[in-house]
Scaffold this motif. Structure first.
Motif, PDB file in Angstrom:
ATOM      1  N   ALA A  45     -84.921   3.234  43.375  1.00 37.27           N
ATOM      2  CA  ALA A  45     -86.245   2.945  43.932  1.00 37.27           C
ATOM      3  C   ALA A  45     -86.417   1.439  44.151  1.00 37.27           C
ATOM      4  N   ALA A  46     -85.983   0.645  43.170  1.00 37.38           N
ATOM      5  CA  ALA A  46     -86.090  -0.809  43.291  1.00 37.38           C
ATOM      6  C   ALA A  46     -85.187  -1.337  44.410  1.00 37.38           C
ATOM      7  N   LEU A  47     -83.972  -0.789  44.498  1.00 35.79           N
ATOM      8  CA  LEU A  47     -83.039  -1.251  45.523  1.00 35.79           C
ATOM      9  C   LEU A  47     -83.511  -0.876  46.925  1.00 35.79           C
ATOM     10  N   PHE A  48     -84.046   0.325  47.083  1.00 36.96           N
ATOM     11  CA  PHE A  48     -84.569   0.730  48.391  1.00 36.96           C
ATOM     12  C   PHE A  48     -85.750  -0.159  48.804  1.00 36.96           C
ATOM     13  N   ALA A  49     -86.601  -0.494  47.835  1.00 36.66           N
ATOM     14  CA  ALA A  49     -87.722  -1.378  48.139  1.00 36.66           C
ATOM     15  C   ALA A  49     -87.211  -2.757  48.553  1.00 36.66           C
ATOM     16  N   GLY A  50     -86.212  -3.249  47.849  1.00 39.09           N
ATOM     17  CA  GLY A  50     -85.617  -4.531  48.217  1.00 39.09           C
ATOM     18  C   GLY A  50     -84.982  -4.485  49.596  1.00 39.09           C
ATOM     19  N   MET A  51     -84.303  -3.367  49.912  1.00 39.78           N
ATOM     20  CA  MET A  51     -83.712  -3.207  51.239  1.00 39.78           C
ATOM     21  C   MET A  51     -84.791  -3.248  52.324  1.00 39.78           C
ATOM     22  N   SER A  52     -85.920  -2.581  52.078  1.00 37.91           N
ATOM     23  CA  SER A  52     -87.005  -2.574  53.060  1.00 37.91           C
ATOM     24  C   SER A  52     -87.538  -3.986  53.307  1.00 37.91           C
ATOM     25  N   ALA A  53     -87.673  -4.756  52.226  1.00 33.17           N
ATOM     26  CA  ALA A  53     -88.130  -6.140  52.380  1.00 33.17           C
ATOM     27  C   ALA A  53     -87.140  -6.958  53.202  1.00 33.17           C
ATOM     28  N   ILE A  70     -85.156  -5.773  55.475  1.00 33.99           N
ATOM     29  CA  ILE A  70     -85.243  -5.333  56.867  1.00 33.99           C
ATOM     30  C   ILE A  70     -86.318  -6.122  57.608  1.00 33.99           C
ATOM     31  N   LYS A  71     -87.467  -6.316  56.951  1.00 32.50           N
ATOM     32  CA  LYS A  71     -88.532  -7.099  57.581  1.00 32.50           C
ATOM     33  C   LYS A  71     -88.095  -8.559  57.766  1.00 32.50           C
ATOM     34  N   LEU A  72     -87.375  -9.094  56.793  1.00 28.82           N
ATOM     35  CA  LEU A  72     -86.886 -10.464  56.918  1.00 28.82           C
ATOM     36  C   LEU A  72     -85.860 -10.576  58.043  1.00 28.82           C
ATOM     37  N   ALA A  73     -84.965  -9.578  58.134  1.00 32.52           N
ATOM     38  CA  ALA A  73     -83.956  -9.594  59.197  1.00 32.52           C
ATOM     39  C   ALA A  73     -84.617  -9.532  60.570  1.00 32.52           C
ATOM     40  N   GLU A  74     -85.658  -8.714  60.693  1.00 32.76           N
ATOM     41  CA  GLU A  74     -86.387  -8.630  61.958  1.00 32.76           C
ATOM     42  C   GLU A  74     -87.011  -9.983  62.303  1.00 32.76           C
ATOM     43  N   ALA A  75     -87.589 -10.643  61.294  1.00 33.17           N
ATOM     44  CA  ALA A  75     -88.206 -11.949  61.522  1.00 33.17           C
ATOM     45  C   ALA A  75     -87.176 -12.989  61.950  1.00 33.17           C
ATOM     46  N   GLU A  76     -85.922 -12.772  61.542  1.00 33.02           N
ATOM     47  CA  GLU A  76     -84.849 -13.702  61.913  1.00 33.02           C
ATOM     48  C   GLU A  76     -84.187 -13.322  63.227  1.00 33.02           C
ATOM     49  N   GLY A  77     -84.713 -12.292  63.897  1.00 31.02           N
ATOM     50  CA  GLY A  77     -84.225 -11.937  65.224  1.00 31.02           C
ATOM     51  C   GLY A  77     -83.293 -10.759  65.308  1.00 31.02           C
ATOM     52  N   ALA A  78     -82.984 -10.102  64.202  1.00 32.37           N
ATOM     53  CA  ALA A  78     -82.079  -8.956  64.230  1.00 32.37           C
ATOM     54  C   ALA A  78     -82.773  -7.749  64.853  1.00 32.37           C
ATOM     55  N   THR A  79     -82.015  -6.954  65.600  1.00 31.77           N
ATOM     56  CA  THR A  79     -82.553  -5.751  66.213  1.00 31.77           C
ATOM     57  C   THR A  79     -82.361  -4.551  65.281  1.00 31.77           C
ATOM     58  N   LEU A  80     -83.071  -3.470  65.583  1.00 35.46           N
ATOM     59  CA  LEU A  80     -82.947  -2.256  64.781  1.00 35.46           C
ATOM     60  C   LEU A  80     -81.517  -1.726  64.797  1.00 35.46           C
ATOM     61  N   ALA A  81     -80.866  -1.772  65.961  1.00 32.75           N
ATOM     62  CA  ALA A  81     -79.496  -1.278  66.068  1.00 32.75           C
ATOM     63  C   ALA A  81     -78.550  -2.089  65.185  1.00 32.75           C
ATOM     64  N   GLU A  82     -78.713  -3.399  65.159  1.00 31.51           N
ATOM     65  CA  GLU A  82     -77.866  -4.243  64.313  1.00 31.51           C
ATOM     66  C   GLU A  82     -78.088  -3.920  62.837  1.00 31.51           C
ATOM     67  N   ILE A  83     -79.344  -3.822  62.459  1.00 30.83           N
ATOM     68  CA  ILE A  83     -79.671  -3.555  61.058  1.00 30.83           C
ATOM     69  C   ILE A  83     -79.061  -2.242  60.605  1.00 30.83           C
ATOM     70  N   MET A  84     -79.168  -1.211  61.432  1.00 31.81           N
ATOM     71  CA  MET A  84     -78.644   0.101  61.058  1.00 31.81           C
ATOM     72  C   MET A  84     -77.116   0.089  60.996  1.00 31.81           C
ATOM     73  N   LEU A 122     -95.118  -3.245  53.915  1.00 31.37           N
ATOM     74  CA  LEU A 122     -94.193  -2.547  53.027  1.00 31.37           C
ATOM     75  C   LEU A 122     -94.880  -1.430  52.253  1.00 31.37           C
ATOM     76  N   ALA A 123     -96.056  -1.704  51.699  1.00 27.10           N
ATOM     77  CA  ALA A 123     -96.738  -0.707  50.878  1.00 27.10           C
ATOM     78  C   ALA A 123     -97.142   0.504  51.707  1.00 27.10           C
ATOM     79  N   GLU A 124     -97.606   0.272  52.930  1.00 23.27           N
ATOM     80  CA  GLU A 124     -98.029   1.385  53.775  1.00 23.27           C
ATOM     81  C   GLU A 124     -96.835   2.222  54.215  1.00 23.27           C
TER      82      GLU A 124
END
Length: 302
Positions: A20-28, A30-44, A99-101
């Motif tokens: 649960a903690a690791l998945f939450a960290g991964m989600s955070a 993902i948002k950071l990667a998006e802010a740095e310009g990464a696309t959904l396809a790259e992240i996946m 993240l919470a929502e």
């Protein structure tokens, strides 16, 4: 229950809390990667690529690569198709919502699992569980507030879609888990998903700085480790014991949202989330009671 059983239960709970903690960290991340310009396809792609390498490393020093052999490739392909679609929607939800929502909408999975179990598997579902399903959907309505513009409708749609597909995957995994180990299941999901992801990756690949690449690699490591820990927990403990630990992800999502993005859950989320969580906990408890009763009747001399 002997000391060995207690140890297994404790390990199962510990693994589920860790996932649960690791998945939450991964989600955070993902948002950071998006802010740095990464696309959904790259992240996946990197999520699955690194996870595949992680599983191969664990298998290589553990049971050996022969343990990955399977006679159920068709089932793994179906699981991969559904799982990849669920992951796509889940990651999109994380990118669209706080993240919470996003985490709270994911908690609706047991609600969909109950509905699917009743109508597809014809599992007995009494009025109490239907009442829990209704309460859970009331919680979803409170959190999302349809028509208010409170949450982007697309984020709500992807979040609930991801939960529905996760429920379908959970039903499929019941059958796969009867013959396949957790590591084998995780490996085939990760490896098979690289086929479509690898095909589309070149169209979305971009150059990143060291921080961007580090974030993408960390997403894969945390996601792979979380998936392995989650799967392993189900081999050591009953569903009714370990699944409630998943709800601690909301605590991590709230904390990470505040620390990294200066965002706290809205009042609607604080009101609706307990309803969704209570609904899920009750559904898991009733399922445990039902299976325990079935086992008792099966063992009672006729």
């Amino acid at each position: 229950m002997g000391s060995g059983d207690h140890q297994h239960v404790a390990r199962a709970i510990g693994l589920r809390l860790t996932s649960a903690a690791l998945f939450a960290g991964m989600s955070a991340l993902i948002k950071l990667a998006e802010a740095e310009g990464a696309t959904l396809a790259e992240i996946m792609f990197w999520r699955q690529f690194i996870a595949t390498l992680l599983v191969l490393a664990i298998v290589g020093v553990g049971p050996g690569f022969g343990s990955l052999a399977t006679q159920r490739l068709g089932a793994h392909i179906l699981r991969c198709t559904l799982g990849l679609a669920s992951m796509t929607l889940n990651f999109a939800t994380v990118m669209l919502l706080q993240l919470a929502e996003a985490t709270t909408l994911g908690f609706s999975m047991p609600i969909f699992a109950t509905i699917l179990g009743a109508f597809i598997l014809h599992e007995p579902t009494g009025w109490r569980r239907w009442a829990a399903v209704f309460a859970g959907f009331v919680g979803v309505m409170i959190v999302t507030q349809p028509g208010s513009g409170h949450i982007p409708p697309l984020g709500v749609a992807t979040g609930l879609g991801a939960a529905l597909l996760s429920a379908i995957v959970s039903i499929l995994l019941r059958t796969i888990g009867k013959t396949e180990s957790g590591l084998t299941t995780v490996f085939w999901f990760s490896a098979l998903s690289l086929v479509p992801l690898g095909a589309i990756y070149p169209f979305f690949a971009q150059a990143h700085d060291a921080r961007g690449w580090g974030t993408l690699l960390a997403i894969g490591l945390l996601g792979g480790a979380a998936q392995i820990a989650m799967t392993r927990s189900l081999h050591l403990g009953q569903v009714s014991v370990v699944v409630p630990m998943d709800y601690t992800a909301l605590l991590w999502a709230t904390l990470l949202g505040a620390l990294l993005f200066d965002r706290l859950p809205t009042p609607a989320t604080w009101i609706g989330a307990p309803l969704i969580i209570a609904s899920g906990l009750y559904i898991v408890w009733r399922e445990h009671r039902r299976r325990a009763e079935e086992t008792r009747l099966a063992m009672t001399p006729g």
